[in-house]
Every structure is written in C-alpha cells, then in structure tokens.
Design an enzyme around this catalytic site. Structure first.
Site, short mmCIF file in Angstrom:
data_model
loop_
_atom_site.label_atom_id
_atom_site.label_comp_id
_atom_site.label_asym_id
_atom_site.label_seq_id
_atom_site.Cartn_x
_atom_site.Cartn_y
_atom_site.Cartn_z
N ASP A 180 5.33 3.24 -3.02
CA ASP A 180 5.58 3.83 -1.49
C ASP A 180 5.63 2.89 -0.19
OD1 ASP A 180 5.97 6.39 -1.70
OD2 ASP A 180 3.93 6.85 -0.54
N TYR B 48 -4.05 4.20 -11.54
CA TYR B 48 -4.25 3.36 -10.32
C TYR B 48 -5.71 3.38 -9.60
CZ TYR B 48 0.55 4.68 -9.37
OH TYR B 48 2.42 4.25 -9.47
#
Length: 247
Positions: free
Chosen positions: A52, A113
């Site tokens: 994003d 992540y």
C-alpha cells in the site's frame, strides 16, 4: 521471450503503492517507465506483493519479459541508472534470468514482513516516515506472548480490511515474533500470503497489549470474534517493510 526476476528495494513514502494507479506515482509504474526508457518496450511487471501507499520494501520481487536477452548485471545497472535519473526512490538490488513459468506472485511459497515501532518520548526526525512513533512505553514481552495466539491456521476476518478482495479470510500464519532492541520494537511476520491490512492490523492490536489496554486473552477474543469491529486501530503504513520472498 526471456523472463527476468528483479529484487527491488524502495521507500514507499511518496508512492500510492506498488500497483500502477491513476491517482499518483507507483513503484510498478516507476520501474515500467525505466524499462521503457531503456528498451523502448512497454512491459507490465508483476510483483510478489501489492504494498500500500507508504509501505516500504527491502526485498520485493517482480518479474518481466523482454524481447531481447540481457546480461543480468547490465540490465540491473541500466535500470538503476534510469530510475536515479528520474529521481525515483527505487533500487534494483538483483536481476536474474528466470524460467518461463516463474511468476513473482504465484510461485511464492513464503513472504516475510517487518513492522518497526520506535517507542520513546521524543518525536522522530530521521525516521519519521520509516517507523511508527509511539510515545508511551510498551511491554514487548506481553506483545510477543499475545502474538503467539495468532500463529497457525485461522479465520482472520477481524484482522483484514473491509475492502479486502481475497475470497477467503483463512490464512496460515507461520511466524509472528515481537523483539526489542533499545527503543526499537520489531514485529516480524511470515506466511505464504497475507490479507489486505493484516499485518498493520496485527501491529495496532499488539500495541494495545503493549500499553496494557489489552491482555493476550483480549487479542485471542478479537481473533475468535471474526468481526472487523473487534480489531484494534490499524497501524500506519510507515513502519511496514516487505522484506523477502521465498520460492
């Protein structure tokens, strides 16, 4: 047509995200423009994850097809030169020839992540857009204990965006660890795939545990509620990094 695998690093602060969009510059668009400038070919590259706006990457992987063969280091250096000339905050860390059936997204077996929190009283200057500033003290041990309640195969409806397009909320979370080094708290997550906003939802909820507002049992209750309204606040994108992809 030869296929190439790219490993990409970027500062996502000034991009609308990885995916090409009409409302602003994207990382995908920046690389495609560099390829066009270099090769005069219009290509569409595919990334392993669609990060994003504001999310960073240290090891995003993408693939593209070109009509002619390139030496890997030549293609890497040339793309980096064009990206730098355009003022992009994107770097190609590695280029490798890939088999024709390699797909950066669908061939991935594991994604890694990192979410970074800096817990201190003073605001951030150097890392203002590269970590989540939390001025309150956080109990990282409690956060780690709570995080283990989320590891495994679960319905993660609570921890996915209301706009998530995945057909199923079921995912298997392989790892969710919380560690601390001084004022830096790191949340590391590993799974084959993640739902939209899943890691930022984890981070926001774990912060509540760190502040003592939630207990590990509260986090588990939120998971079992299977209700987006049971989630804590979604952490900002600044602290999230796409670290690595395993194939």
């Amino acid at each position: 047509m030869p296929r190439y695998r790219l490993t990409v690093e970027y500062d996502g602060s000034d991009y609308v995200g990885w995916q090409r969009q009409d409302n602003g510059p994207s990382v995908q668009g920046a690389i495609e423009k560099a390829v066009l400038s270099l090769t005069r070919e219009t290509v569409s590259i595919r990334g392993a994850g669609r990060t994003d706006s504001g999310v960073h990457a240290r090891g995003q992987v993408a693939h593209l097809d070109l009509t002619r063969e390139w030496k890997s280091y030549t293609l890497q250096n040339a793309l980096n030169a064009h990206l730098a000339l355009a003022g992009e905050r994107v770097s190609i860390l590695d280029v490798a020839e890939a088999p024709g059936d390699f797909d950066a997204r669908f061939s991935a077996i594991r994604r890694h992540y990192l979410y970074r929190i800096i817990s201190r009283r003073s605001p951030l200057a150097l890392e203002a857009r590269r970590a989540w500033w939390v001025p309150k003290p956080l109990d990282h041990d409690a956060m780690h204990e709570a995080a283990q309640r989320l590891v495994g195969h679960h319905d993660f409806t609570t921890f996915r965006s209301a706009h998530c397009q995945a057909t199923s909320p079921l995912r298997t979370l392989d790892r969710l660890d919380v560690t601390r080094a001084g004022e830096l708290i790191e949340i590391r997550a590993t799974a084959q795939s993640f739902l939209h906003n899943q890691i930022r939802s984890f981070a926001g909820s774990l912060k509540l545990v760190g502040e003592g507002k939630w207990t590990p049992d509260d986090l588990q209750a939120a998971l079992e509620a299977r209700d987006r309204k049971a989630c804590g606040p979604v952490a900002p994108p600044d602290g999230l990094y796409f670290m690595r992809v395993d194939y």
